[in-house]
Design a protein around this motif. Sequence first.
Motif, PDB file in Angstrom:
ATOM      1  N   GLU A  94      41.333  27.956  48.160  1.00  0.00           N
ATOM      2  CA  GLU A  94      41.342  29.376  47.767  1.00  0.00           C
ATOM      3  C   GLU A  94      41.141  30.023  46.700  1.00  0.00           C
ATOM      4  OE1 GLU A  94      43.364  27.147  49.147  1.00  0.00           O
ATOM      5  OE2 GLU A  94      43.577  27.757  51.475  1.00  0.00           O
ATOM      6  N   ASP A  95      41.266  29.313  45.448  1.00  0.00           N
ATOM      7  CA  ASP A  95      40.933  29.573  44.161  1.00  0.00           C
ATOM      8  C   ASP A  95      39.331  29.848  44.238  1.00  0.00           C
ATOM      9  OD1 ASP A  95      43.649  29.741  43.397  1.00  0.00           O
ATOM     10  OD2 ASP A  95      43.421  27.718  42.776  1.00  0.00           O
ATOM     11  N   LEU A  97      37.425  30.370  46.821  1.00  0.00           N
ATOM     12  CA  LEU A  97      36.764  31.586  47.252  1.00  0.00           C
ATOM     13  C   LEU A  97      36.912  32.652  46.993  1.00  0.00           C
ATOM     14  CD1 LEU A  97      35.598  31.727  50.541  1.00  0.00           C
ATOM     15  CD2 LEU A  97      37.936  32.484  51.180  1.00  0.00           C
ATOM     16  N   ASP A  98      38.227  33.142  46.230  1.00  0.00           N
ATOM     17  CA  ASP A  98      38.324  34.301  45.486  1.00  0.00           C
ATOM     18  C   ASP A  98      37.331  34.098  44.417  1.00  0.00           C
ATOM     19  OD1 ASP A  98      40.379  36.293  44.677  1.00  0.00           O
ATOM     20  OD2 ASP A  98      40.367  35.295  43.133  1.00  0.00           O
ATOM     21  N   PHE A  99      37.281  33.465  43.558  1.00  0.00           N
ATOM     22  CA  PHE A  99      36.402  33.209  42.330  1.00  0.00           C
ATOM     23  C   PHE A  99      34.963  33.577  42.990  1.00  0.00           C
ATOM     24  CE2 PHE A  99      33.598  31.582  39.112  1.00  0.00           C
ATOM     25  CZ  PHE A  99      34.275  32.073  37.839  1.00  0.00           C
ATOM     26  N   TYR A 101      33.904  35.497  45.258  1.00  0.00           N
ATOM     27  CA  TYR A 101      33.784  36.948  45.840  1.00  0.00           C
ATOM     28  C   TYR A 101      34.346  37.867  44.721  1.00  0.00           C
ATOM     29  CZ  TYR A 101      32.769  35.144  50.444  1.00  0.00           C
ATOM     30  OH  TYR A 101      32.385  34.734  51.698  1.00  0.00           O
ATOM     31  N   THR A 102      34.945  37.243  43.672  1.00  0.00           N
ATOM     32  CA  THR A 102      35.130  38.479  42.568  1.00  0.00           C
ATOM     33  C   THR A 102      34.367  37.975  41.407  1.00  0.00           C
ATOM     34  OG1 THR A 102      37.130  37.017  41.906  1.00  0.00           O
ATOM     35  CG2 THR A 102      37.648  38.607  43.533  1.00  0.00           C
ATOM     36  N   LYS A 103      33.882  37.053  41.024  1.00  0.00           N
ATOM     37  CA  LYS A 103      33.438  36.620  39.906  1.00  0.00           C
ATOM     38  C   LYS A 103      31.974  36.585  39.938  1.00  0.00           C
ATOM     39  CE  LYS A 103      37.470  36.811  37.781  1.00  0.00           C
ATOM     40  NZ  LYS A 103      37.711  38.076  36.932  1.00  0.00           N
ATOM     41  N   LYS A 133      34.366  35.420  55.417  1.00  0.00           N
ATOM     42  CA  LYS A 133      34.196  34.970  54.057  1.00  0.00           C
ATOM     43  C   LYS A 133      34.032  33.298  54.053  1.00  0.00           C
ATOM     44  CE  LYS A 133      36.448  38.601  50.856  1.00  0.00           C
ATOM     45  NZ  LYS A 133      37.466  38.747  50.210  1.00  0.00           N
TER      46      LYS A 133
END
Length: 435
Positions: A94-95, A97-99, A101-103, A133
């Motif tokens: 999850e970390d 995936l978040d990275f 799409y955001t970083k 995603k």
Amino acid sequence: MRRRNLMVLIGLIMTFSPVLKAQNLIGIPPVEYQVELNDSTSEFFTVEVKGSSYERGFQHGKALRKVIRPTINRFKYDMVGSFLKALGSEATWEDYLDFLYTKTKLLQNAEEQVPDLVDEIRGIADGCDLPLKDVFAYNLNFDETFWVLEKMTGIDPMLASEKANYEQFPTGHCSHGSVWENGKASVGYTLDWTRHFEGSQTLIKHVKEDGTVLLMTTYAGTLIGHGINATYGYTFTPHSKFQLAHDVDKGLAQIFIYRKLIEANSVQNAIDYLHKVKPAAGLAYALTDKNGTRTFEVSANKIVKFKTGGNWMGVFNVARVNNDLSASYKKEFNLAGEINMKNLPKRYWEYNHDSEERYAIMEKEIVWRTPDKMTPQKWEEIFIQQPINKPVNEELPTSNLWHVIIIDEDFIEYHVSPGNPGNLPLEEYRFKYSK
């Protein structure tokens, strides 16, 4: 069944009529109707898709949803999760995936440059009823995974692996050999990737809205692994170059470049595209038609043609001519300014010994051979040699797919198998392509 019978008849005519000229090849149907995939006889999962980008993706996702779901879970928790642990990170999928799409701007760049292929991925996601995603990230399972991990952790996973001989990371990947002469070319290629994708190998026949036929092998739920443009008679092979500069903020992920190369409808159009695109990862691309193979090492900032000096080609996974090396490689070897690729430190080649060993085998075996001598059987004799051959075992490197492609003035033959060389028999597909 009629289509299969028709192709058998055509094959017999060509076999027993060697003097038949191209202009007399009448009565052969359009490429779309020349070969029909058969899931009951193929060792691949097979699917034929047709229509718009989204429609083809949806058909793909719906037909293979039972394969896609577990394979994506292996990618998420076994592959990415294991790599994070190997790098000493406590981050989760999850970390990651978040990275992603955001970083990074990998999604934004794809939406801007290849919206049709993002639509195809959206169709796959809808067809197998999974979040876009997840399916998009899964389609970036090749080198971009490592460069997102590098940006997350500050560690170049592949350089760290080469230095420490980690078994958690691949030690070598795809191998290419080809020869050509007098309007005929023969190519051997193995696609090596991690064993997390073993059991999801898929053969897909795309019929685009303009009638162009693409025959591609891939992992279920992804856009392409390798393949042929069956209408225009050429192929390409991709090869990771982890030493080259990469850019997950400004670059386009490689799987999209793969598809644009095979959709370019000629080798020259594909080369023109390579000169325009800015990739997210450094790779070599070998493009082959009846006239031979042209190979380019492409980094985030530069494209350089690679030549062997003869009518043969060997491509592996160490950069040989493109001096646009990654920041981590330049730091490791104290390289600055204009880098001379003919005067690199000995350790550069030691770190990439697997690629060098494969190159030496290929050069020895094919440098003096002609296309007529490079039959599927001969390619198999070469490709079963280690370290070219990487069978499924407890180690991470795995030959998931391999193929032999033979192209002459009229026909393109696609011999392909979902496993390492010498394991499962090569399946054969033959097309009379357009000029």
